[in-house]
Design an enzyme around this catalytic site. Structure first.
Site, PDB file in Angstrom:
ATOM      1  CG  ASP A   1       5.508   3.555   1.949  1.00  0.00           C
ATOM      2  OD1 ASP A   1       5.505   4.186   3.027  1.00  0.00           O
ATOM      3  OD2 ASP A   1       4.488   3.441   1.232  1.00  0.00           O
ATOM      4  CE  LYS A  36      -1.060   5.443   7.859  1.00  0.00           C
ATOM      5  NZ  LYS A  36      -0.760   4.931   6.535  1.00  0.00           N
ATOM      6  CG  PHE A  95      -1.878   1.222   1.149  1.00  0.00           C
ATOM      7  CD1 PHE A  95      -2.992   1.208   0.322  1.00  0.00           C
ATOM      8  CD2 PHE A  95      -1.609   2.376   1.878  1.00  0.00           C
ATOM      9  CE1 PHE A  95      -3.834   2.316   0.229  1.00  0.00           C
ATOM     10  CE2 PHE A  95      -2.437   3.485   1.797  1.00  0.00           C
ATOM     11  CZ  PHE A  95      -3.555   3.450   0.970  1.00  0.00           C
TER      12      PHE A  95
END
Ligand code: PLP
Length: 396
Positions: A223, A252, A138
């Site tokens: 990532d 995040k 993702f």
């Protein structure tokens, strides 16, 4: 406004892109949040691995308050101290020499995709533009990042996708090597697949990817949007592998809830970007800068990483006990405070019942319960969560 009124108005006026729980949250402190009726919840979602220091962290609040009254935003046409100090903190504490600031994980990955293409264009020739990414990965919801994301459910209905991506199974070095072609310029992957179901690769996998990238002269992009900022017990999860990537993306937890993203790279790769190549209006503005600065300093200085490892181990051991008791749990796994329980039933029912008993957890991939609580939780918090899970699973 009343609870019912907020939900009705939201449904009437906000696009239908989220399946929401029927709860209106109004306040948070540490690992707890409260709804509009004053009901308390133990928050093991933490904004999906965002509020790593817990809600209302005093250092983050103080930093933002002070900056808010000084200077909120100016264009990236000018220098600012908060962004500069944050960049220095990030480069001092990682492999990277340079940082680009944006506002989200998708944007950080978008920037990484652009930088790797630009670098390849200049250093490998115009035919090398392809990125290899992983199945079940993702990387975000923009057009480039849904293309990078190796899951059809995120791409369905949005074709044509971007050219220049191929997918290989995660945790499989042979598959990766055989997918490399004369067009390949890099590999992009998560150190642990988050949305893909907290999939933890073999211990030597990342080092294997690095070795392959070196051998073929291609870029390694990690990532760390979800794994970064202490989530797995180190500031960045790549540190476990003993290797260094060429590019890393963050978002995040970087500012504990204040929107920010970052794309970091070595000098050699970062050189491919020159003025005019990439930009972001809000990227790393003074407010985001001080919030993220306060986060990094706190994570590094205040025993947060030790607590994450200690409580993470305890949580995993308690989940293993729960697994022995409840046949619906097929597997438990985790690193630091990024944990999961794979069930042989739909996870959504368990999530809903936990909510009713005052515990916020989340599910991915249909049958996986994901636990990404603040890194400041105590053994007591874990005991409370395990008790709720135990009660809910008892009747399954
Ligand atoms: C959440 C996430 C993203 C996307 O971040 P946004 O801020 O929602 O754009 C990208 N990569 C990973 C690994 C993520 O977990």
């Amino acid at each position: 406004m009343k609870e019912k009124e907020i939900m009705a108005l939201a449904n009437e006026n906000i696009m239908n892109t989220y399946r929401r729980f029927p709860v209106v949250l109004t306040r948070g402190n540490g690992a707890k949040v409260w709804d509009i009726n004053g009901r308390e919840y133990l928050d093991f979602v933490a904004g999906i691995a965002v509020c790593n220091l817990g809600h209302s962290h005093p250092q983050v609040i103080a930093a933002v308050k002070e900056q808010l009254e000084k200077l909120t935003h100016v264009s990236n046409l000018y220098y600012t101290e908060p962004q500069t100090q944050l960049a220095k903190l990030l480069t001092d504490n990682s492999f990277a020499d340079k940082v680009f600031f944006c506002n989200s994980g998708a944007e950080a990955n978008e920037a990484a995709i652009k930088l790797s293409r630009k670098y390849a264009h200049e250093n490998m020739g115009p035919d090398k533009f392809e990125l290899i990414t992983m199945k079940d990965s993702f990387h975000g919801r923009t057009m480039a990042t849904i293309t990078a994301t190796g899951q059809e459910k995120f791409q369905f209905g949005f074709t044509p996708l971007l050219d220049g991506f191929t997918y290989v199974p995660y945790n499989n070095l042979e598959a990766l090597e055989s997918a490399i072609s004369h067009r390949t310029c890099g590999v992009m992957l998560e150190p642990i697949q988050g949305e893909g179901g907290v999939k933890i690769p073999d211990e030597n996998y990342l080092a294997g990817v690095r070795e392959i990238c070196n051998r073929y002269g291609i870029l390694m992009i990690v990532d760390e949007v979800q794994t970064g900022i202490g989530r797995t017990g180190k500031l960045f999860a790549y540190e476990y592998s003993g290797i260094e990537p060429d590019i890393m993306t963050l978002a995040k937890a970087l500012a504990n809830g204040f929107p920010i993203g970052a794309m970091l790279a070595t000098d050699k790769v970062a050189k491919a970007f020159i003025p005019g190549n990439h930009a972001s209006t809000f990227g790393g503005n003074p407010l985001a800068g001080v919030a993220a600065g306060a986060v990094i300093k706190t994570v590094l200085r205040e025993g947060i990483l030790d607590n994450c490892l200690k409580i993470g181990d305890y949580f995993l051991s308690q989940l293993k006990k729960l697994q022995q008791k409840h046949a619906i749990i097929e597997e438990v796994r985790g690193k630091g405070l990024m944990l999961a329980a794979k069930l042989n039933i739909e996870a959504a029912d368990i999530v809903n019942e936990c909510l009713q008993k005052g515990l916020l957890i989340n599910s991915t991939g249909g049958n996986i319960l994901r636990f990404v609580p603040p890194l400041i939780i105590t053994a007591d918090d874990v005991d409370r969560a395990i008790k709720v899970l135990d009660e809910v699973m008892e009747v399954k």
